[in-house]
Motif scaffolding. Structure first.
Motif, PDB file in Angstrom:
ATOM      1  N   GLU A 102     -64.471  56.468  14.506  1.00 52.47           N
ATOM      2  CA  GLU A 102     -64.825  55.098  14.152  1.00 52.47           C
ATOM      3  C   GLU A 102     -65.476  55.103  12.776  1.00 52.47           C
ATOM      4  O   GLU A 102     -66.131  56.069  12.400  1.00 52.47           O
ATOM      5  CB  GLU A 102     -65.851  54.525  15.145  1.00 52.47           C
ATOM      6  CG  GLU A 102     -65.399  54.484  16.584  1.00 52.47           C
ATOM      7  CD  GLU A 102     -66.539  54.132  17.516  1.00 52.47           C
ATOM      8  OE1 GLU A 102     -67.626  53.772  17.031  1.00 52.47           O
ATOM      9  OE2 GLU A 102     -66.353  54.236  18.732  1.00 52.47           O
ATOM     10  N   GLY A 103     -65.303  54.015  12.049  1.00 56.67           N
ATOM     11  CA  GLY A 103     -66.043  53.842  10.802  1.00 56.67           C
ATOM     12  C   GLY A 103     -65.387  54.405   9.563  1.00 56.67           C
ATOM     13  O   GLY A 103     -65.978  54.375   8.482  1.00 56.67           O
ATOM     14  N   GLY A 104     -64.172  54.907   9.681  1.00 56.74           N
ATOM     15  CA  GLY A 104     -63.505  55.456   8.507  1.00 56.74           C
ATOM     16  C   GLY A 104     -62.366  56.375   8.871  1.00 56.74           C
ATOM     17  O   GLY A 104     -61.967  56.478  10.035  1.00 56.74           O
ATOM     18  N   LEU A 162     -55.947  53.785   3.049  1.00 56.75           N
ATOM     19  CA  LEU A 162     -56.783  53.674   4.246  1.00 56.75           C
ATOM     20  C   LEU A 162     -58.245  53.919   3.907  1.00 56.75           C
ATOM     21  O   LEU A 162     -59.141  53.222   4.396  1.00 56.75           O
ATOM     22  CB  LEU A 162     -56.350  54.698   5.307  1.00 56.75           C
ATOM     23  CG  LEU A 162     -54.992  54.527   5.965  1.00 56.75           C
ATOM     24  CD1 LEU A 162     -54.722  55.696   6.905  1.00 56.75           C
ATOM     25  CD2 LEU A 162     -54.899  53.214   6.715  1.00 56.75           C
ATOM     26  N   GLU A 163     -58.496  54.914   3.077  1.00 59.76           N
ATOM     27  CA  GLU A 163     -59.868  55.254   2.704  1.00 59.76           C
ATOM     28  C   GLU A 163     -60.513  54.114   1.915  1.00 59.76           C
ATOM     29  O   GLU A 163     -61.673  53.760   2.152  1.00 59.76           O
ATOM     30  CB  GLU A 163     -59.882  56.543   1.890  1.00 59.76           C
ATOM     31  CG  GLU A 163     -59.354  57.752   2.649  1.00 59.76           C
ATOM     32  CD  GLU A 163     -59.300  58.991   1.777  1.00 59.76           C
ATOM     33  OE1 GLU A 163     -60.160  59.119   0.879  1.00 59.76           O
ATOM     34  OE2 GLU A 163     -58.408  59.822   1.981  1.00 59.76           O
ATOM     35  N   TYR A 164     -59.768  53.527   0.994  1.00 59.03           N
ATOM     36  CA  TYR A 164     -60.316  52.419   0.220  1.00 59.03           C
ATOM     37  C   TYR A 164     -60.586  51.205   1.101  1.00 59.03           C
ATOM     38  O   TYR A 164     -61.560  50.479   0.896  1.00 59.03           O
ATOM     39  CB  TYR A 164     -59.353  52.031  -0.902  1.00 59.03           C
ATOM     40  CG  TYR A 164     -59.174  53.079  -1.979  1.00 59.03           C
ATOM     41  CD1 TYR A 164     -60.280  53.735  -2.528  1.00 59.03           C
ATOM     42  CD2 TYR A 164     -57.910  53.411  -2.464  1.00 59.03           C
ATOM     43  CE1 TYR A 164     -60.117  54.690  -3.522  1.00 59.03           C
ATOM     44  CE2 TYR A 164     -57.737  54.361  -3.465  1.00 59.03           C
ATOM     45  CZ  TYR A 164     -58.848  55.001  -3.979  1.00 59.03           C
ATOM     46  OH  TYR A 164     -58.694  55.942  -4.965  1.00 59.03           O
ATOM     47  N   ASN A 210     -61.033  44.267  -2.944  1.00 63.42           N
ATOM     48  CA  ASN A 210     -60.109  43.419  -2.190  1.00 63.42           C
ATOM     49  C   ASN A 210     -58.754  44.113  -2.101  1.00 63.42           C
ATOM     50  O   ASN A 210     -58.501  45.123  -2.779  1.00 63.42           O
ATOM     51  CB  ASN A 210     -60.014  42.006  -2.796  1.00 63.42           C
ATOM     52  CG  ASN A 210     -59.433  41.999  -4.203  1.00 63.42           C
ATOM     53  OD1 ASN A 210     -58.467  42.684  -4.503  1.00 63.42           O
ATOM     54  ND2 ASN A 210     -60.038  41.190  -5.085  1.00 63.42           N
ATOM     55  N   ILE A 211     -57.886  43.561  -1.280  1.00 59.56           N
ATOM     56  CA  ILE A 211     -56.629  44.259  -0.985  1.00 59.56           C
ATOM     57  C   ILE A 211     -55.718  44.322  -2.202  1.00 59.56           C
ATOM     58  O   ILE A 211     -55.003  45.313  -2.410  1.00 59.56           O
ATOM     59  CB  ILE A 211     -55.940  43.606   0.234  1.00 59.56           C
ATOM     60  CG1 ILE A 211     -56.802  43.863   1.477  1.00 59.56           C
ATOM     61  CG2 ILE A 211     -54.534  44.175   0.450  1.00 59.56           C
ATOM     62  CD1 ILE A 211     -56.406  43.121   2.714  1.00 59.56           C
ATOM     63  N   SER A 212     -55.771  43.313  -3.048  1.00 58.08           N
ATOM     64  CA  SER A 212     -54.977  43.348  -4.282  1.00 58.08           C
ATOM     65  C   SER A 212     -55.446  44.483  -5.193  1.00 58.08           C
ATOM     66  O   SER A 212     -54.633  45.208  -5.785  1.00 58.08           O
ATOM     67  CB  SER A 212     -55.092  42.005  -5.006  1.00 58.08           C
ATOM     68  OG  SER A 212     -54.320  42.012  -6.185  1.00 58.08           O
ATOM     69  N   GLN A 213     -56.750  44.671  -5.283  1.00 56.64           N
ATOM     70  CA  GLN A 213     -57.299  45.772  -6.084  1.00 56.64           C
ATOM     71  C   GLN A 213     -56.882  47.126  -5.507  1.00 56.64           C
ATOM     72  O   GLN A 213     -56.522  48.049  -6.244  1.00 56.64           O
ATOM     73  CB  GLN A 213     -58.821  45.666  -6.139  1.00 56.64           C
ATOM     74  CG  GLN A 213     -59.354  44.523  -6.986  1.00 56.64           C
ATOM     75  CD  GLN A 213     -60.856  44.370  -6.858  1.00 56.64           C
ATOM     76  OE1 GLN A 213     -61.409  44.366  -5.763  1.00 56.64           O
ATOM     77  NE2 GLN A 213     -61.536  44.252  -8.002  1.00 56.64           N
ATOM     78  N   ASN A 264     -53.371  48.075  -6.367  1.00 59.45           N
ATOM     79  CA  ASN A 264     -53.299  48.623  -7.727  1.00 59.45           C
ATOM     80  C   ASN A 264     -53.843  50.045  -7.795  1.00 59.45           C
ATOM     81  O   ASN A 264     -53.344  50.885  -8.552  1.00 59.45           O
ATOM     82  CB  ASN A 264     -54.090  47.729  -8.699  1.00 59.45           C
ATOM     83  CG  ASN A 264     -53.424  46.393  -8.944  1.00 59.45           C
ATOM     84  OD1 ASN A 264     -52.199  46.294  -8.897  1.00 59.45           O
ATOM     85  ND2 ASN A 264     -54.220  45.361  -9.198  1.00 59.45           N
ATOM     86  N   MET A 265     -54.866  50.333  -6.990  1.00 62.01           N
ATOM     87  CA  MET A 265     -55.502  51.656  -7.009  1.00 62.01           C
ATOM     88  C   MET A 265     -54.605  52.745  -6.444  1.00 62.01           C
ATOM     89  O   MET A 265     -54.833  53.931  -6.685  1.00 62.01           O
ATOM     90  CB  MET A 265     -56.827  51.604  -6.243  1.00 62.01           C
ATOM     91  CG  MET A 265     -57.897  50.787  -6.968  1.00 62.01           C
ATOM     92  SD  MET A 265     -59.301  50.350  -5.920  1.00 62.01           S
ATOM     93  CE  MET A 265     -60.132  51.936  -5.803  1.00 62.01           C
ATOM     94  N   VAL A 266     -53.582  52.353  -5.679  1.00 60.61           N
ATOM     95  CA  VAL A 266     -52.622  53.351  -5.173  1.00 60.61           C
ATOM     96  C   VAL A 266     -51.238  53.142  -5.798  1.00 60.61           C
ATOM     97  O   VAL A 266     -50.223  53.564  -5.244  1.00 60.61           O
ATOM     98  CB  VAL A 266     -52.544  53.359  -3.626  1.00 60.61           C
ATOM     99  CG1 VAL A 266     -53.851  53.854  -3.028  1.00 60.61           C
ATOM    100  CG2 VAL A 266     -52.188  51.978  -3.066  1.00 60.61           C
ATOM    101  N   GLY A 267     -51.225  52.488  -6.965  1.00 60.99           N
ATOM    102  CA  GLY A 267     -50.011  52.444  -7.770  1.00 60.99           C
ATOM    103  C   GLY A 267     -49.031  51.328  -7.476  1.00 60.99           C
ATOM    104  O   GLY A 267     -47.894  51.370  -7.957  1.00 60.99           O
TER     105      GLY A 267
END
Length: 266
Positions: free
Chosen positions: A43-45, A218-220, A227-230, A233-236
């Motif tokens: 749980e939690g991550g 998943l980690e982010y 936010n999900i849009s960011q 972008n962070m995973v390309g």
């Protein structure tokens, strides 16, 4: 019981069912194995479970079964992660479920029984009439209620060149990588790189790369306020709908649903 030392206790009583619940506190549990099979719920991550051949990404609200004798290391993506473990003696004649690694959804009944044990730590023996029937029933339900294993793992490359390529992909996860440009960067042809992925990892470049991006996201999703849009972008991913649709195909739910389902049961 200290996080670092409970592993030495797991196999001390061969016929007991060993129970352990604790926050991970970002502690790496180094490569080890047990004579008992391990039920690991988180749980939690995200929890990373590394075996000799694969890296598993165990998301919150799922569990992993680790068979007896399988060497593995465990480390969390966040100090907030709580790990709930039950270790079972497994007979040679046991159901096939107990003999292979896998990640699974947890159903409500298993969840209720697991939470019933949340204040228990240590050996649970047959003589303990108030505890043993609970964890023994849990084991029986585990094999009876098992669904299809989720493919939330990536194989470890063995080819020296491919190790460098997959490390590069992981390090540059915020950039989009196409097979032709990647092949050119590592002085290879498209066909030779494609064949190398298939030969060494048993999967195509696009499948490996897609799963790597989604597992990283998943980690982010659980360890940040982006936010999900960011995060896309962070995973390309330059397109949020493409990221969301791909995430859904791999994980079975939308990124927003996954983020909402990550609260911790106390």
């Amino acid at each position: 019981m200290d996080n670092k030392y409970y592993l030495t206790e797991v196999d001390k009583v061969s016929k007991s069912i060993f129970c352990y619940h604790n926050p991970m506190d970002s502690i790496l549990i180094e490569h080890h194995s047990h004579k008992k099979g391990q039920f690991l719920y988180t749980e939690g991550g995200v929890v990373h479970v590394k075996t000799d051949t694969r890296m598993y990404y165990l998301p919150a609200r799922h569990y992993m079964w680790i068979p007896a004798g399988v060497r593995h290391s465990i480390y969390p993506s966040s100090p907030k992660v709580i790990m709930r473990n039950l270790y079972f003696p497994i007979k040679k004649s046991a159901n096939e479920f107990y003999k292979k690694e896998g990640i699974y959804h947890i159903n409500n009944l298993l969840m209720e029984l697991l939470l019933y044990t949340k204040n228990w730590n240590g050996d649970i023996r047959k003589s303990q009439k108030n505890k043993y029937p609970i964890v023994n029933a849990f084991k029986t339900l585990l094999e009876q209620s098992v669904s299809n294993s989720l493919h939330l793992e990536l194989p470890h490359p063995t080819d020296t060149k491919l190790i460098g390529i997959t490390t590069y992909l992981s390090d540059k996860i915020d950039e989009e990588h196409l097979l032709p440009s990647l092949a050119s960067k590592f002085s290879m042809t498209d066909k030779s790189l494609y064949r190398l992925f298939k030969k060494d990892l048993g999967m195509s470049f696009i499948k490996y790369y897609t799963q790597l991006r989604i597992f990283k996201s998943l980690e982010y999703l659980v360890n940040s306020d982006y936010n999900i849009s960011q995060i896309a972008n962070m995973v390309g991913y330059s397109s949020l709908p493409t990221f969301s649709n791909t995430f859904s195909k791999v994980m079975g739910k939308r990124p927003s649903e996954y983020r909402r389902s990550n609260e911790i049961y106390m």
